[in-house]
Scaffold this motif. Sequence first.
Motif, PDB file in Angstrom:
ATOM      1  N   UNK A  43     -34.027  21.719 -39.594  1.00 58.74           N
ATOM      2  CA  UNK A  43     -33.305  20.651 -40.292  1.00 58.74           C
ATOM      3  C   UNK A  43     -33.093  21.039 -41.765  1.00 58.74           C
ATOM      4  N   UNK A  44     -34.167  21.535 -42.373  1.00 56.84           N
ATOM      5  CA  UNK A  44     -34.088  21.953 -43.772  1.00 56.84           C
ATOM      6  C   UNK A  44     -33.081  23.095 -43.932  1.00 56.84           C
ATOM      7  N   UNK A  45     -33.152  24.042 -43.009  1.00 60.69           N
ATOM      8  CA  UNK A  45     -32.258  25.201 -43.091  1.00 60.69           C
ATOM      9  C   UNK A  45     -30.801  24.812 -42.888  1.00 60.69           C
ATOM     10  N   UNK A  46     -30.549  23.721 -42.130  1.00 54.51           N
ATOM     11  CA  UNK A  46     -29.137  23.318 -42.002  1.00 54.51           C
ATOM     12  C   UNK A  46     -28.624  22.667 -43.271  1.00 54.51           C
ATOM     13  N   UNK A  47     -29.533  22.098 -44.067  1.00 61.79           N
ATOM     14  CA  UNK A  47     -29.090  21.556 -45.361  1.00 61.79           C
ATOM     15  C   UNK A  47     -28.790  22.696 -46.319  1.00 61.79           C
ATOM     16  N   UNK A  48     -29.582  23.788 -46.209  1.00 67.07           N
ATOM     17  CA  UNK A  48     -29.505  24.885 -47.178  1.00 67.07           C
ATOM     18  C   UNK A  48     -28.468  25.939 -46.825  1.00 67.07           C
ATOM     19  N   UNK A  49     -27.795  25.762 -45.693  1.00 68.67           N
ATOM     20  CA  UNK A  49     -26.782  26.749 -45.329  1.00 68.67           C
ATOM     21  C   UNK A  49     -27.338  27.967 -44.610  1.00 68.67           C
ATOM     22  N   UNK A  50     -28.624  27.926 -44.223  1.00 70.11           N
ATOM     23  CA  UNK A  50     -29.201  29.066 -43.509  1.00 70.11           C
ATOM     24  C   UNK A  50     -28.981  28.947 -42.002  1.00 70.11           C
ATOM     25  N   UNK A  51     -28.760  27.704 -41.533  1.00 73.08           N
ATOM     26  CA  UNK A  51     -28.448  27.471 -40.124  1.00 73.08           C
ATOM     27  C   UNK A  51     -27.110  26.742 -40.083  1.00 73.08           C
ATOM     28  N   UNK A  52     -26.219  27.206 -39.216  1.00 76.74           N
ATOM     29  CA  UNK A  52     -24.923  26.539 -39.093  1.00 76.74           C
ATOM     30  C   UNK A  52     -25.028  25.534 -37.953  1.00 76.74           C
ATOM     31  N   UNK A  66     -22.081  21.418 -44.910  1.00 73.82           N
ATOM     32  CA  UNK A  66     -22.393  22.226 -43.724  1.00 73.82           C
ATOM     33  C   UNK A  66     -21.306  23.286 -43.584  1.00 73.82           C
ATOM     34  N   UNK A  67     -21.730  24.515 -43.313  1.00 70.72           N
ATOM     35  CA  UNK A  67     -20.766  25.606 -43.223  1.00 70.72           C
ATOM     36  C   UNK A  67     -20.578  26.347 -44.539  1.00 70.72           C
ATOM     37  N   UNK A  68     -21.035  25.764 -45.654  1.00 71.83           N
ATOM     38  CA  UNK A  68     -20.967  26.498 -46.927  1.00 71.83           C
ATOM     39  C   UNK A  68     -22.088  27.535 -46.970  1.00 71.83           C
ATOM     40  N   UNK A  69     -21.865  28.665 -47.652  1.00 75.66           N
ATOM     41  CA  UNK A  69     -22.953  29.637 -47.807  1.00 75.66           C
ATOM     42  C   UNK A  69     -24.035  29.095 -48.750  1.00 75.66           C
ATOM     43  N   UNK A  70     -25.247  29.620 -48.584  1.00 78.42           N
ATOM     44  CA  UNK A  70     -26.393  29.143 -49.368  1.00 78.42           C
ATOM     45  C   UNK A  70     -26.123  29.125 -50.866  1.00 78.42           C
ATOM     46  N   UNK A  71     -25.501  30.205 -51.369  1.00 77.50           N
ATOM     47  CA  UNK A  71     -25.362  30.295 -52.822  1.00 77.50           C
ATOM     48  C   UNK A  71     -24.478  29.180 -53.371  1.00 77.50           C
TER      49      UNK A  71
END
Lengths: 234, 288
Positions: A43-52, A66-71
């Motif tokens: 869940x956390x990783x989908x907020x951070x852009x690490x999981x699509x 969602x879908x944006x890169x982490x940076x």
Amino acid sequence: MLEIRDLNAFYGKLQVLWNVSLQVREGEIVAIVGSNGAGKTTLLHSILGLVRPASGSVTFLGRRIDGLPSYAIAEMGVTVVPEGGRVFPEMSVRENLEMGAYPHRAWERRKEALKYVYQLFPRLKERERQLARTLSGGERQMLAIGRALMSRPKLCLFDEPSYGLAPVMVKEIFEIIQKIREQGVTVLLVEQNVRRALEIADRAYVLENGRICMEGECAELLESDHIKKAYLGM
Amino acid sequence: MKILLEVLITGLLMGGLYALISVGLSLQYGVARILNISHGEFIMLGGMTTWALYTALHISPLLALAICGPLALGLGYLIHRTLFKRLLDRAPSFAVFEGNSMLAAFGLMFILQNIALIAWGAEIRGYSYLSIPVHFLGTLFGANRLLTFGIALAIGLAFYLFLNLTRTGKAIRAAAQDPATAGLMGVNINNVLALCFGLGAAMASVAGVLISMCYPVHASMGLEYTVIAIIVVVLGGLGSIPGSFLGGFILGLVGSIVTFLEPGLALVAYYIIFIVLLLIRPTGLLGR
């Protein structure tokens, strides 16, 4: 501030999150609690852009992220204190902090932010020139928190901040999280230590097998029979 | 005694060039995870271009430095963005990517080498630049050798400062240690990886320019330098710039001593060092 709607996410072919919806309002501390493997990190990783995510949306300050890169998400003011700190081992304490200020809006004012972080963690100031890999577990966690604050975040995510730390250290870290909120940073806290998390958060979501099974004010959740039985050992 | 001094200084001068070549490879392998077999081809391109510019248009090799460096930087950046980025996106893990990217770099080596063969032929080329003898510590050396050594050192030092003092340099180091976390801190990883590959190519081509100022060049010279760079990087410790310089100097000295004793055996000596090192200290002298 942050709104997640009907999020479904997979790890390989395995569905980890099922129709997860939650929101975090400005100035809140919101906790996501649940046991190991409940899907908290995904869940956390989908907020951070690490999981699509496969479907659903994540909105931050009115913009879909969602879908944006982490940076790009980091540039918008979302930061994280990763599980175990994940400090850069071969960089000094000071350089780690400077990396936190990497987003453009933070870089210009990094000296000011550095002063603030050193005030919050005098121990980091003492160890300014030491390589991060020589720090103790608690110090690394402090460094990771300091690094996150260097970015002047609007929303700060904490991934299992108490994991692997001595009880004294855990207490200190949780006090700092409250202090951070007082400074105007909104906090989303992911924790296995359910009691501690419910004690400092305003609201919480309980994640079980990838679904949100309970949500509400922490004071109410602490009184619920299910929480008492499943997480507090009462 | 004088001969010994000469041999040692020759080795150090050579070592400076080896170090520059290796810093580039270390960056490509240490950060971008590409064991760039085509590294030497960028050296060759730098050298051959300089020769062509000098003989056809009388452009000074020093000016060629300023032409070849940025060109190679752009070319390397583009190659990463188009070729290696796609391999990285498709690979399920870094281990798979390392294998695939090495094979792709092999392909790149043949492509670049054959383009050079078509463009310039297989002949050995050379030109004479600043080969005036200079007295140095009681021995005689070509001014070109001393100049190239100075430039190699200056570039190495500048790059070291860039990595340690600038925002982008710190992002490169962070990305080398933990790419995912660097991304969470706001670093555009794809940009950094492409930049690292480009910088590696730029350093190789600049080294090629310097090599052409002292030694003959030809279209198939690349692989020998790739091998040297790999040995130096392993010797000094992957990802360590001081390590690359130390490794470069050691290999330069060994090469010059062995060449003095028996010219045909230099490459053999390099391989022996390589094998012994892998057995005794596989992380390299300054590696962790």
